[in-house]
Design a protein around this motif. Structure first.
Motif, PDB file in Angstrom:
ATOM      1  N   LYS A  25      33.634  59.912  21.362  1.00  0.00           N
ATOM      2  CA  LYS A  25      32.293  59.994  20.759  1.00  0.00           C
ATOM      3  C   LYS A  25      31.533  61.192  21.318  1.00  0.00           C
ATOM      4  O   LYS A  25      30.854  61.906  20.579  1.00  0.00           O
ATOM      5  CB  LYS A  25      31.513  58.692  20.981  1.00  0.00           C
ATOM      6  CG  LYS A  25      31.968  57.577  20.032  1.00  0.00           C
ATOM      7  CD  LYS A  25      30.960  56.438  20.001  1.00  0.00           C
ATOM      8  CE  LYS A  25      31.396  55.323  19.075  1.00  0.00           C
ATOM      9  NZ  LYS A  25      31.054  55.539  17.668  1.00  0.00           N
ATOM     10  N   GLY A  26      31.659  61.377  22.638  1.00  0.00           N
ATOM     11  CA  GLY A  26      30.992  62.521  23.264  1.00  0.00           C
ATOM     12  C   GLY A  26      31.450  63.836  22.646  1.00  0.00           C
ATOM     13  O   GLY A  26      30.643  64.744  22.423  1.00  0.00           O
ATOM     14  N   LEU A  27      32.738  63.928  22.367  1.00  0.00           N
ATOM     15  CA  LEU A  27      33.274  65.175  21.790  1.00  0.00           C
ATOM     16  C   LEU A  27      32.888  65.303  20.318  1.00  0.00           C
ATOM     17  O   LEU A  27      32.383  66.341  19.866  1.00  0.00           O
ATOM     18  CB  LEU A  27      34.803  65.203  21.919  1.00  0.00           C
ATOM     19  CG  LEU A  27      35.383  65.338  23.331  1.00  0.00           C
ATOM     20  CD1 LEU A  27      36.902  65.192  23.311  1.00  0.00           C
ATOM     21  CD2 LEU A  27      34.998  66.676  23.961  1.00  0.00           C
ATOM     22  N   PHE A  28      33.136  64.236  19.549  1.00  0.00           N
ATOM     23  CA  PHE A  28      32.864  64.314  18.103  1.00  0.00           C
ATOM     24  C   PHE A  28      31.371  64.515  17.820  1.00  0.00           C
ATOM     25  O   PHE A  28      30.992  65.181  16.859  1.00  0.00           O
ATOM     26  CB  PHE A  28      33.366  63.050  17.382  1.00  0.00           C
ATOM     27  CG  PHE A  28      34.885  62.968  17.270  1.00  0.00           C
ATOM     28  CD1 PHE A  28      35.620  64.023  16.720  1.00  0.00           C
ATOM     29  CD2 PHE A  28      35.588  61.839  17.687  1.00  0.00           C
ATOM     30  CE1 PHE A  28      37.014  63.953  16.601  1.00  0.00           C
ATOM     31  CE2 PHE A  28      36.976  61.766  17.576  1.00  0.00           C
ATOM     32  CZ  PHE A  28      37.698  62.824  17.034  1.00  0.00           C
ATOM     33  N   ASN A  29      30.529  63.915  18.647  1.00  0.00           N
ATOM     34  CA  ASN A  29      29.078  64.014  18.398  1.00  0.00           C
ATOM     35  C   ASN A  29      28.479  65.331  18.880  1.00  0.00           C
ATOM     36  O   ASN A  29      27.302  65.607  18.663  1.00  0.00           O
ATOM     37  CB  ASN A  29      28.330  62.858  19.076  1.00  0.00           C
ATOM     38  CG  ASN A  29      28.608  61.542  18.363  1.00  0.00           C
ATOM     39  OD1 ASN A  29      28.952  61.532  17.185  1.00  0.00           O
ATOM     40  ND2 ASN A  29      28.472  60.431  19.070  1.00  0.00           N
ATOM     41  N   ALA A  30      29.287  66.154  19.549  1.00  0.00           N
ATOM     42  CA  ALA A  30      28.751  67.417  20.082  1.00  0.00           C
ATOM     43  C   ALA A  30      28.661  68.486  18.991  1.00  0.00           C
ATOM     44  O   ALA A  30      28.165  69.593  19.245  1.00  0.00           O
ATOM     45  CB  ALA A  30      29.629  67.906  21.223  1.00  0.00           C
ATOM     46  N   GLY A  31      29.153  68.155  17.815  1.00  0.00           N
ATOM     47  CA  GLY A  31      29.027  69.094  16.692  1.00  0.00           C
ATOM     48  C   GLY A  31      30.110  70.155  16.664  1.00  0.00           C
ATOM     49  O   GLY A  31      30.054  71.079  15.855  1.00  0.00           O
ATOM     50  N   LYS A  32      31.085  70.036  17.527  1.00  0.00           N
ATOM     51  CA  LYS A  32      32.193  71.007  17.537  1.00  0.00           C
ATOM     52  C   LYS A  32      33.340  70.437  16.722  1.00  0.00           C
ATOM     53  O   LYS A  32      33.466  69.216  16.572  1.00  0.00           O
ATOM     54  CB  LYS A  32      32.681  71.219  18.972  1.00  0.00           C
ATOM     55  CG  LYS A  32      31.852  72.193  19.740  1.00  0.00           C
ATOM     56  CD  LYS A  32      32.745  72.950  20.711  1.00  0.00           C
ATOM     57  CE  LYS A  32      31.949  74.019  21.417  1.00  0.00           C
ATOM     58  NZ  LYS A  32      32.734  74.807  22.309  1.00  0.00           N
ATOM     59  N   GLU A  33      34.198  71.313  16.265  1.00  0.00           N
ATOM     60  CA  GLU A  33      35.400  70.826  15.595  1.00  0.00           C
ATOM     61  C   GLU A  33      36.383  70.396  16.685  1.00  0.00           C
ATOM     62  O   GLU A  33      36.665  71.164  17.614  1.00  0.00           O
ATOM     63  CB  GLU A  33      36.007  71.945  14.762  1.00  0.00           C
ATOM     64  CG  GLU A  33      36.507  71.431  13.411  1.00  0.00           C
ATOM     65  CD  GLU A  33      37.189  72.542  12.632  1.00  0.00           C
ATOM     66  OE1 GLU A  33      38.327  72.333  12.235  1.00  0.00           O
ATOM     67  OE2 GLU A  33      36.549  73.625  12.488  1.00  0.00           O
ATOM     68  N   VAL A  34      36.872  69.150  16.548  1.00  0.00           N
ATOM     69  CA  VAL A  34      37.740  68.615  17.603  1.00  0.00           C
ATOM     70  C   VAL A  34      39.036  68.106  16.997  1.00  0.00           C
ATOM     71  O   VAL A  34      39.029  67.437  15.963  1.00  0.00           O
ATOM     72  CB  VAL A  34      37.063  67.412  18.323  1.00  0.00           C
ATOM     73  CG1 VAL A  34      37.941  66.894  19.450  1.00  0.00           C
ATOM     74  CG2 VAL A  34      35.699  67.786  18.847  1.00  0.00           C
ATOM     75  N   GLU A  35      40.137  68.434  17.630  1.00  0.00           N
ATOM     76  CA  GLU A  35      41.405  67.808  17.269  1.00  0.00           C
ATOM     77  C   GLU A  35      41.859  66.998  18.463  1.00  0.00           C
ATOM     78  O   GLU A  35      41.960  67.532  19.573  1.00  0.00           O
ATOM     79  CB  GLU A  35      42.447  68.862  16.907  1.00  0.00           C
ATOM     80  CG  GLU A  35      42.636  68.918  15.409  1.00  0.00           C
ATOM     81  CD  GLU A  35      43.699  69.910  14.950  1.00  0.00           C
ATOM     82  OE1 GLU A  35      43.915  69.957  13.748  1.00  0.00           O
ATOM     83  OE2 GLU A  35      44.281  70.613  15.785  1.00  0.00           O
ATOM     84  N   LEU A  36      42.097  65.691  18.225  1.00  0.00           N
ATOM     85  CA  LEU A  36      42.411  64.788  19.316  1.00  0.00           C
ATOM     86  C   LEU A  36      43.809  64.206  19.131  1.00  0.00           C
ATOM     87  O   LEU A  36      44.104  63.575  18.115  1.00  0.00           O
ATOM     88  CB  LEU A  36      41.355  63.676  19.315  1.00  0.00           C
ATOM     89  CG  LEU A  36      41.058  62.902  20.567  1.00  0.00           C
ATOM     90  CD1 LEU A  36      40.997  63.765  21.810  1.00  0.00           C
ATOM     91  CD2 LEU A  36      39.737  62.159  20.398  1.00  0.00           C
ATOM     92  N   PHE A  37      44.657  64.443  20.132  1.00  0.00           N
ATOM     93  CA  PHE A  37      46.042  63.940  20.096  1.00  0.00           C
ATOM     94  C   PHE A  37      46.159  62.789  21.085  1.00  0.00           C
ATOM     95  O   PHE A  37      45.865  62.970  22.275  1.00  0.00           O
ATOM     96  CB  PHE A  37      47.036  65.041  20.513  1.00  0.00           C
ATOM     97  CG  PHE A  37      47.011  66.256  19.641  1.00  0.00           C
ATOM     98  CD1 PHE A  37      46.001  67.211  19.759  1.00  0.00           C
ATOM     99  CD2 PHE A  37      48.003  66.460  18.697  1.00  0.00           C
ATOM    100  CE1 PHE A  37      45.986  68.340  18.965  1.00  0.00           C
ATOM    101  CE2 PHE A  37      47.991  67.585  17.890  1.00  0.00           C
ATOM    102  CZ  PHE A  37      46.972  68.533  18.022  1.00  0.00           C
ATOM    103  N   GLY A  38      46.573  61.616  20.615  1.00  0.00           N
ATOM    104  CA  GLY A  38      46.761  60.475  21.514  1.00  0.00           C
ATOM    105  C   GLY A  38      48.239  60.328  21.843  1.00  0.00           C
ATOM    106  O   GLY A  38      49.053  59.997  20.973  1.00  0.00           O
ATOM    107  N   PHE A  39      48.607  60.605  23.091  1.00  0.00           N
ATOM    108  CA  PHE A  39      50.018  60.461  23.496  1.00  0.00           C
ATOM    109  C   PHE A  39      50.330  58.982  23.744  1.00  0.00           C
ATOM    110  O   PHE A  39      49.522  58.274  24.361  1.00  0.00           O
ATOM    111  CB  PHE A  39      50.299  61.296  24.748  1.00  0.00           C
ATOM    112  CG  PHE A  39      50.258  62.764  24.468  1.00  0.00           C
ATOM    113  CD1 PHE A  39      51.315  63.386  23.809  1.00  0.00           C
ATOM    114  CD2 PHE A  39      49.148  63.517  24.809  1.00  0.00           C
ATOM    115  CE1 PHE A  39      51.269  64.745  23.520  1.00  0.00           C
ATOM    116  CE2 PHE A  39      49.093  64.875  24.524  1.00  0.00           C
ATOM    117  CZ  PHE A  39      50.152  65.489  23.873  1.00  0.00           C
ATOM    118  N   LEU A  40      51.488  58.551  23.268  1.00  0.00           N
ATOM    119  CA  LEU A  40      51.815  57.124  23.291  1.00  0.00           C
ATOM    120  C   LEU A  40      52.557  56.723  24.565  1.00  0.00           C
ATOM    121  O   LEU A  40      53.408  57.472  25.065  1.00  0.00           O
ATOM    122  CB  LEU A  40      52.673  56.768  22.070  1.00  0.00           C
ATOM    123  CG  LEU A  40      52.074  57.182  20.720  1.00  0.00           C
ATOM    124  CD1 LEU A  40      53.019  56.824  19.577  1.00  0.00           C
ATOM    125  CD2 LEU A  40      50.712  56.521  20.500  1.00  0.00           C
TER     126      LEU A  40
END
Ligand code: F6P
Length: 357
Positions: A25-40
């Motif tokens: 949320k902190g990243l997405f709400n900062a207004g930047k374009e974010v790509e998030l990879f969740g390693f399993l």
């Protein structure tokens, strides 16, 4: 655009999802374009390139959920430098996947072992930010880890429930509490649950002192006694063994855990009826309590702040009621233990709690 990889490693605990949600949320709400990879499944996902892309909707409805939506596994740090069964260099594989995905940073949630590997990756040149999770609260550099308070609640509830049956039957009851080699969980649950005797690894016990404490209670008219025993509790004799002697002692050890040994000795020496209850992994399961939800969310949000500022190589910790950043190099490889001379131990003794010392 920032590209972040995230993983949860080691034994799970409550509020892992809440912490990841805080970061996201902190990243997405900062207004930047974010790509998030969740390693399993912890470091395994990073080693073998197993991941899923995470979008804001993946973080909806997970604040209250126990476990970890990414899965976890134990990959001991001491074996990290050994090739896997197919000869793969695990550290090189992790670096390869990091660079292949052009990641800006890895967010790693874990306890002691996890932090050693996280620091190794930092030393290898990767950008890393970590978050302190474990029900054991044994991570150096933070006064509190998330998962701990929820586990204290569960272990406390177990002691509460044992109280009524112990009182009805006039028995001695042992509740064995997790915590690996440290006693924070047992100390806090024991005090919260009104245990009469608390045994933790940091204060080796004398079985005769334990029996004396039980007898003293009987003489005062209390028919029952409750012991909160850390899974890592240790007698004075065993604490005095050399490493080699201890290895031999453990090889011949016949009990499933220390609580059963203590129960046997109390029975043998006092003739009293003793029962053992082991809540085990229930202490790590289920929803985080409200403290952990808030705490993990705060740490997650602060981790996103570090990432956005490009400040890497830190664990987000908690010291003197403030969220702080602690250099990973300082955290890795150190165990935080209960200080036997701390005020909480002195206060517990003032309340009449015996530590068997
Ligand atoms: O570190 C958390 C913890 O639950 C300890 O309290 C316990 O000793 C250990 O993990 C159990 O590990 P596992 O889930 O691998 O059996």
């Amino acid at each position: 655009m920032i590209r972040i990889g995230m993983l949860t490693s080691g034994g799970d605990c409550q509020a892992l999802n809440a912490a990841m949600r805080g970061v996201a949320k902190g990243l997405f709400n900062a207004g930047k374009e974010v790509e998030l990879f969740g390693f399993l499944d912890g470091y395994k996902g990073l080693i073998y390139g197993k991941y899923k892309m995470l979008s804001p909707s993946d973080f909806s409805g997970i604040l209250t959920k126990g476990g970890t939506m990414l899965g976890s596994s134990r990959m001991p740090f001491k074996n990290m430098r050994d090739p896997d069964e197919n000869g793969l260099d695990k550290v090189e594989a992790m670096k390869h996947n990091y660079y292949k995905l052009s990641l800006d940073c890895l967010v790693i949630l874990g306890g002691n072992g996890t932090h050693k590997t996280a620091n190794l990756l930092r030393e290898e040149g990767l950008n890393v930010v970590t978050l302190p999770k474990t029900i054991d609260n044994d991570l150096w550099g933070t006064d509190m880890t998330f998962g701990f308070q929820s586990a204290v609640d569960i272990a406390t509830q177990c002691i509460d429930q044992i109280h009524t049956t112990a009182a009805s039957h006039g028995r001695v009851f042992i509740v064995e509490v997790m915590g690996h080699k440290v006693g924070y969980l047992t100390l806090n649950a024991g005090m919260a649950g009104g245990a009469d005797i608390i045994l933790i690894p940091e204060i080796p016990y004398d079985i005769n002192k334990i029996i004396k404490a039980i007898q003293k209670r009987s003489e005062r008219g209390s028919k029952f006694t409750i012991l909160a025993v850390a899974e890592g509790a240790i007698s004075k004799e065993v604490a005095a063994l050399s490493k080699k002697e201890y290895k031999k002692y453990m090889a011949d050890y016949k009990y499933p855990s220390v609580s059963y040994e203590i129960a046997d000795k109390i029975k043998e020496k006092s003739g009293m009826e003793v029962r053992v209850t082991v809540p085990g992994h229930t202490q790590r399961g289920g929803s985080p309590n409200s403290y952990d939800r808030v705490f993990a969310s705060r740490l997650g949000a602060e981790a996103s702040k570090l990432i956005l500022k490009g400040e890497y190589g830190y664990m987000v910790g908690y010291q003197n009621r403030e969220v702080v950043k602690v250099p990973l190099a300082d955290v890795a490889g150190k165990l935080k233990m209960v200080d036997p001379d701390s005020t909480i131990i002195k206060e517990a003794k003032m309340l009449g709690i015996s530590f068997g010392d």
